[in-house]
Design a protein around this motif. Structure first.
Motif, mmCIF file in Angstrom:
data_model
loop_
_atom_site.group_PDB
_atom_site.id
_atom_site.type_symbol
_atom_site.label_atom_id
_atom_site.label_comp_id
_atom_site.label_asym_id
_atom_site.label_seq_id
_atom_site.Cartn_x
_atom_site.Cartn_y
_atom_site.Cartn_z
ATOM 1 N N UNK A 269 -42.348 37.091 9.549
ATOM 2 C CA UNK A 269 -42.976 36.820 10.825
ATOM 3 C C UNK A 269 -43.556 38.082 11.430
ATOM 4 N N UNK A 270 -44.237 37.953 12.573
ATOM 5 C CA UNK A 270 -44.849 39.135 13.183
ATOM 6 C C UNK A 270 -43.832 39.980 13.966
ATOM 7 N N UNK A 271 -42.586 39.497 14.071
ATOM 8 C CA UNK A 271 -41.531 40.303 14.699
ATOM 9 C C UNK A 271 -40.439 40.722 13.707
ATOM 10 N N UNK A 272 -40.364 40.045 12.566
ATOM 11 C CA UNK A 272 -39.330 40.380 11.610
ATOM 12 C C UNK A 272 -39.381 39.501 10.381
ATOM 13 N N UNK A 273 -38.484 39.787 9.441
ATOM 14 C CA UNK A 273 -38.379 39.003 8.223
ATOM 15 C C UNK A 273 -36.926 38.655 7.952
ATOM 16 N N UNK A 274 -36.687 37.752 7.004
ATOM 17 C CA UNK A 274 -35.312 37.418 6.645
ATOM 18 C C UNK A 274 -35.223 37.004 5.201
ATOM 19 N N UNK A 283 -36.402 44.185 10.828
ATOM 20 C CA UNK A 283 -37.325 44.343 11.954
ATOM 21 C C UNK A 283 -37.745 45.799 12.072
ATOM 22 N N UNK A 284 -38.730 46.055 12.930
ATOM 23 C CA UNK A 284 -39.266 47.411 13.114
ATOM 24 C C UNK A 284 -39.507 47.682 14.595
ATOM 25 N N UNK A 285 -39.101 48.848 15.046
ATOM 26 C CA UNK A 285 -39.440 49.308 16.385
ATOM 27 C C UNK A 285 -40.623 50.253 16.232
ATOM 28 N N UNK A 286 -41.800 49.798 16.633
ATOM 29 C CA UNK A 286 -43.010 50.586 16.398
ATOM 30 C C UNK A 286 -43.117 51.776 17.348
ATOM 31 N N UNK A 287 -42.421 51.707 18.493
ATOM 32 C CA UNK A 287 -42.453 52.836 19.416
ATOM 33 C C UNK A 287 -41.667 54.025 18.859
ATOM 34 N N UNK A 292 -35.160 48.499 10.907
ATOM 35 C CA UNK A 292 -33.778 48.047 11.005
ATOM 36 C C UNK A 292 -33.512 46.892 10.040
ATOM 37 N N UNK A 293 -32.323 46.893 9.456
ATOM 38 C CA UNK A 293 -31.861 45.803 8.602
ATOM 39 C C UNK A 293 -30.437 45.450 8.996
#
Length: 353
Positions: A269-274, A283-287, A292-293
């Motif tokens: 997804x555009x916010x994360x994967x599973x 997920x990823x914090x772009x800032x 993260x896993x």
């Protein structure tokens, strides 16, 4: 309706064995009758479970006024007529996967369901594991955002049942596409929120099934069936009305580095994967430019999923709830699987709408 729902099992061999522990564990139902065309197997099953109402003619089971639920555990090509027969007799019906081999068959079953005002459920047991339930709950919080792509496969290496009921189309309706592809596809679509499929490109064939000396690893000494007229692998690319896409692979015979069976699902997804079955979310914090896993912590299932699914079906009936696996979801699944065969025959992408 009696306090305890009374269950009649149709087809007492094979997969029915996995349902019996669930009926035994259910607070809402009990098995009181069974039907099978093989009388010795029926009598043996009855003696094993202390059940005396045994019918070689399923019509007699349907006519039993004490029965509330019919549990259909026969080969695929008999699901439609048996389920419709049960519904027309005023019974609720749980039917093994696939609900039926074609979308038109499922539509006929849904019509009978609606006319009878009873519940109809496909026994898609993978939905009922603690892992699947936890992943579904997590995804519904929005942790993946908009799911735009998925990859799923269910693969075996020489992992088929050397029986006509599996490899002859007149009994099974298809090969691994319908036998095991139905499992991973149902779970994938459910985790995705059941988007509507709109187009499919599919390929299926049997490049390995007829090689000299072919064998089933589970029963290497068993003779090969005289007739094998279904595929041994199928792949597909599916497009949905949401714009999402899915790649699906399934095989009984693939030269794949596995011990037994490999079932995996990746959703992006555009916010994360599973990932299933690891229960892993990414997920990823772009800032901060950090990735993260994390992995869900899952408690051990109290009941094996085949057993849990029948418990949930009986509970839904007693509580006046909808079917735990709506037939509309099964229609989506079979529309895609049937579309693979139609795309293979046409040699091109086909529209599903």
């Amino acid at each position: 309706m009696s306090t305890t729902l009374k269950v009649g099992v149709v087809g007492v061999g094979g997969i029915a064995r996995t349902h019996m522990p669930g009926w035994a564990a259910s607070e809402d139902a009990e098995v009181v009758a069974g039907s099978d065309v093989v009388e010795p197997a029926l009598k043996e099953w009855g003696a094993m479970h202390g059940i005396s109402r045994l019918y070689t003619d399923v019509k007699d089971l349907f006519a039993d006024p004490d029965i509330d639920i019919i549990d259909v555990c026969t080969p695929n090509m008999y699901h439609r007529d048996l389920s419709i027969g049960g519904l027309e007799a005023g019974k609720h019906v749980i039917c093994e996967k696939p609900l039926a081999p074609t979308p038109d068959d499922i539509r006929a079953m849904m019509t009978a369901r609606d006319k009878a005002g009873k519940l109809l459920m496909t026994a898609q047991h993978f939905r009922f594991s603690g892992l699947s339930q936890a992943m579904k709950t997590e995804i519904e919080t929005g942790t993946l955002g908009n799911i735009y792509h998925g990859r799923s496969w269910m693969l075996r290496r020489n992992g088929f049942v050397p029986s006509p009921t599996f490899v002859e189309k007149k009994h099974s309706g298809g090969g691994p596409c319908i036998d095991i592809g139905v499992h991973v596809l149902d779970l994938t679509l459910w985790l995705m929120g059941n988007p509507e499929p709109v187009a499919i490109t599919g390929v299926s064939g049997a490049p390995l099934a007829h090689l000299p000396g072919q064998f089933a690893a589970w029963r290497p000494s068993a003779p090969m069936p005289d007739i094998w007229d279904v595929e041994d692998y199928a792949v597909a690319f599916v497009r949905f009305d949401t714009g999402a896409t899915l790649v699906l692979e399934t095989s009984w015979l693939l030269h794949h580095d596995i011990d037994g069976e490999d079932m995996q699902i990746w959703l992006y997804g555009d916010k994360g994967g599973c990932h299933y079955p690891e229960g892993k979310f990414l997920s990823t914090n772009y800032e901060t430019k950090q990735m993260y896993t994390r992995t869900l912590k899952i408690t051990r299932d109290q009941l094996e999923p085949h057993a849990q699914e029948v418990v949930e079906f009986a509970r839904a009936i007693k509580n006046g709830e909808p079917s735990p696996v709506p037939s509309e979801h099964s229609l989506q699944v079979l529309t895609i699987l049937d579309g693979i065969y139609r795309s293979q025959a046409a040699g091109k992408e086909i529209s599903l709408v």
